[in-house]
Write a protein that holds these residues in place. Sequence first.
Motif, PDB file in Angstrom:
ATOM      1  N   ARG A 174       0.841  -1.199   0.000  1.00 58.60           N
ATOM      2  CA  ARG A 174       0.000   0.000   0.000  1.00 58.60           C
ATOM      3  C   ARG A 174       0.867   1.236   0.000  1.00 58.60           C
ATOM      4  O   ARG A 174       1.990   1.215   0.444  1.00 58.60           O
ATOM      5  N   LYS A 175       0.278   2.339  -0.414  1.00 61.30           N
ATOM      6  CA  LYS A 175       0.957   3.618  -0.365  1.00 61.30           C
ATOM      7  C   LYS A 175       0.520   4.353   0.896  1.00 61.30           C
ATOM      8  O   LYS A 175      -0.652   4.658   1.079  1.00 61.30           O
ATOM      9  N   ARG A 176       1.462   4.626   1.791  1.00 58.40           N
ATOM     10  CA  ARG A 176       1.140   5.259   3.070  1.00 58.40           C
ATOM     11  C   ARG A 176       0.502   6.633   2.927  1.00 58.40           C
ATOM     12  O   ARG A 176      -0.439   6.941   3.651  1.00 58.40           O
ATOM     13  N   TYR A 184      -1.441   7.750   0.706  1.00 62.23           N
ATOM     14  CA  TYR A 184      -2.829   7.543   0.286  1.00 62.23           C
ATOM     15  C   TYR A 184      -3.697   7.127   1.477  1.00 62.23           C
ATOM     16  O   TYR A 184      -4.772   7.669   1.708  1.00 62.23           O
ATOM     17  N   TYR A 185      -3.198   6.188   2.275  1.00 59.76           N
ATOM     18  CA  TYR A 185      -3.969   5.737   3.435  1.00 59.76           C
ATOM     19  C   TYR A 185      -4.031   6.810   4.521  1.00 59.76           C
ATOM     20  O   TYR A 185      -5.018   6.920   5.229  1.00 59.76           O
ATOM     21  N   LEU A 235      -4.161  10.011   3.918  1.00 61.71           N
ATOM     22  CA  LEU A 235      -5.195  10.928   3.430  1.00 61.71           C
ATOM     23  C   LEU A 235      -6.586  10.349   3.657  1.00 61.71           C
ATOM     24  O   LEU A 235      -7.516  11.073   4.043  1.00 61.71           O
ATOM     25  N   LEU A 236      -6.734   9.052   3.466  1.00 59.43           N
ATOM     26  CA  LEU A 236      -8.032   8.422   3.697  1.00 59.43           C
ATOM     27  C   LEU A 236      -8.445   8.504   5.168  1.00 59.43           C
ATOM     28  O   LEU A 236      -9.625   8.700   5.475  1.00 59.43           O
TER      29      LEU A 236
END
Length: 90
Positions: free
Chosen positions: A6-8, A10-11, A13-14
Amino acid sequence: MDGYHRKRPYYGLLVVLTIGAGLLSRTPYVPALLYPYIGDVLYALMMYFLVGFCAIRATPLKVAVISLAICFGIEFGQLKWFKLFVWNRK
């Protein structure tokens, strides 16, 4: 690349967006049908994103199981009759 990754950012931001959605869910614009449940759904979703943020190489199923276990642990910890978690509470 082996396995799942996973891209940290991105997570991360989620997680922030889910917190924002949780704050907005307490406005009068949320339908009465959803109002009692939306906070719990967003809480569980945020927990999934947090575990995904921390365990970037775990499979989605493993992230879901860990998130569910954390959510259950927190909820059991809030029960006054559950003596394992409340030994120091009055």
